[in-house]
Design an enzyme around this catalytic site. Structure first.
Site, PDB file in Angstrom:
ATOM      1  CB  VAL A  60      -0.781  -0.078   1.310  1.00 35.82           C
ATOM      2  CG1 VAL A  60      -0.306   0.273   2.287  1.00 35.82           C
ATOM      3  CG2 VAL A  60      -2.181   0.999   0.970  1.00 35.82           C
ATOM      4  CE1 TYR A  61       3.458   1.439   4.614  1.00 39.64           C
ATOM      5  CE2 TYR A  61       5.578   0.599   4.094  1.00 39.64           C
ATOM      6  CZ  TYR A  61       4.484   0.916   5.084  1.00 39.64           C
ATOM      7  OH  TYR A  61       4.645   0.470   6.429  1.00 39.64           O
ATOM      8  CB  SER A  62       3.903   5.459  -2.606  1.00 37.58           C
ATOM      9  OG  SER A  62       4.328   6.468  -1.450  1.00 37.58           O
ATOM     10  CG  ASP A  63      -1.377   3.236  -6.269  1.00 39.06           C
ATOM     11  OD1 ASP A  63      -2.000   2.187  -5.559  1.00 39.06           O
ATOM     12  OD2 ASP A  63      -1.847   3.889  -7.094  1.00 39.06           O
ATOM     13  N   GLY A  64       1.956   1.194  -4.176  1.00 37.30           N
ATOM     14  CA  GLY A  64       2.926   0.230  -4.866  1.00 37.30           C
ATOM     15  C   GLY A  64       3.999   0.694  -5.361  1.00 37.30           C
TER      16      GLY A  64
END
Length: 325
Positions: A60-64
């Site tokens: 999920v971090y920065s949308d992958g």
């Protein structure tokens, strides 16, 4: 850099883990303070040069894009066999049904997506980011067992939850002969010590390696009480974790006093306290500047005395449980 076993496993990891939430495309996801790829790579390289072999990120971090940036940097700067990569699954990655959570479908989809972004055939540690109240724990654990048996992960771990939930997961795995959680990535620092009541003793008893997140309380322990940062101003989740009363101020001031007496940065004192807390394997540090890495490494050799630990811990008052959702 010293290396220790990851909990009760045979895996050797550095006593620091580089948390990679800091690295990602800034306009993707919910972390506008992240560093883009050009700014991220020197810090990842510095961590490797300092002997850090343990890197933690999440789908999920920065949308992958965190996984993508970290994966490319590690492929360019080191050998896959020399490093330990951890990532996480649970949070929403796309709209609609099955776009989040810990169902069998979600886990099978997301491990493949993470491996593709990281550019590797396997992760060393695959962690559930939170407890999924909408999925039976049996379904989650069997799916994680199958991920390990398929060779896509070497070990599994969990993150912030109640101790009764973690205990239930451990005995459910044992009852079914499934792979067990080997790590707990929980919230522990001088401003938030509620984990010492139940989770820390449970992990110590069960041989679970602890990987505390936010060991510096998102930087609050490294600066004056009234100071702030770009991240703090835009960190909606972080604002739910800490209080603004005199008790917390006193903790921050105690860190400053010990650091001044020692002649070292506050970050070293705050991190040394976490690193020396059993059964911590490796605190997860964030690094957006070169001195963040060097201070973290230096903290490992800062041996706090019993009197200093008492001084740091004395102002703490109980907090409401936070960070589980």
């Amino acid at each position: 850099m010293d290396y220790v076993k990851l909990g009760s496993t045979g895996l050797d990891v550095s006593r620091l883990c580089l948390g990679c939430m800091t690295y990602g495309v800034p306009d993707r996801g919910t972390h506008p303070w992240t560093l883009d790829e050009e700014k991220s790579r020197p810090l990842i390289k510095q961590a490797l040069e300092a002997g850090i072999n343990f890197f933690d990120t999440a789908n999920v971090y920065s949308d992958g894009t965190s996984e993508e940036i970290v994966g490319r940097a590690l492929r360019d700067f080191t050998k896959r066999d020399d490093i330990v990569i951890a990532t996480k699954v649970f949070n929403r990655m796309r709209p609609g049904p099955n776009g989040a959570g810990l169902s069998r479908k979600a886990i099978f989809n997301e491990i493949d997506n993470s491996l593709k972004r990281l550019g590797t055939d396997y992760v060393d540690l695959y962690q559930i980011h939170r407890w999924d109240y909408g999925t039976p724990i049996e379904e989650t654990l069997e799916a994680l067992h199958d991920v390990v048996k398929a060779g896509k992960a070497r070990y599994i771990g969990a993150s912030s939850m109640y101790a009764w939930q973690f205990s239930k997961a451990l005995y459910t795995s044992r009852a079914n002969g499934w792979v067990e959680f080997k790590t707990m990535q929980n919230h522990l620092n001088l401003l938030y010590r509620e984990e010492e009541r139940e989770m820390v003793p449970l992990c110590k008893d069960q041989g679970i390696g602890m990987l505390p997140w936010s060991p510096l309380a998102r930087g609050r322990l490294t600066r004056d009480w009234d100071a702030t940062s770009e991240r703090q101003e835009s960190d909606a989740f972080g604002s739910t974790l800490y209080r603004t009363d005199d008790a917390d101020r006193a903790v921050v001031e105690a860190v400053a006093a010990v650091a001044k007496a020692r002649g070292v940065p506050r970050a070293q004192v705050a991190l040394a306290w976490v690193a020396q807390k059993a059964p911590v394997t490796a605190p997860i540090i964030g690094a957006s500047k070169p001195n963040h890495v060097s201070d973290a490494v230096a903290a490992l050799t800062l041996n706090l005395t019993a009197d200093e630990i008492a001084q740091l811990e004395a102002p703490y008052v109980p907090h409401a449980v936070a960070g589980f959702k």
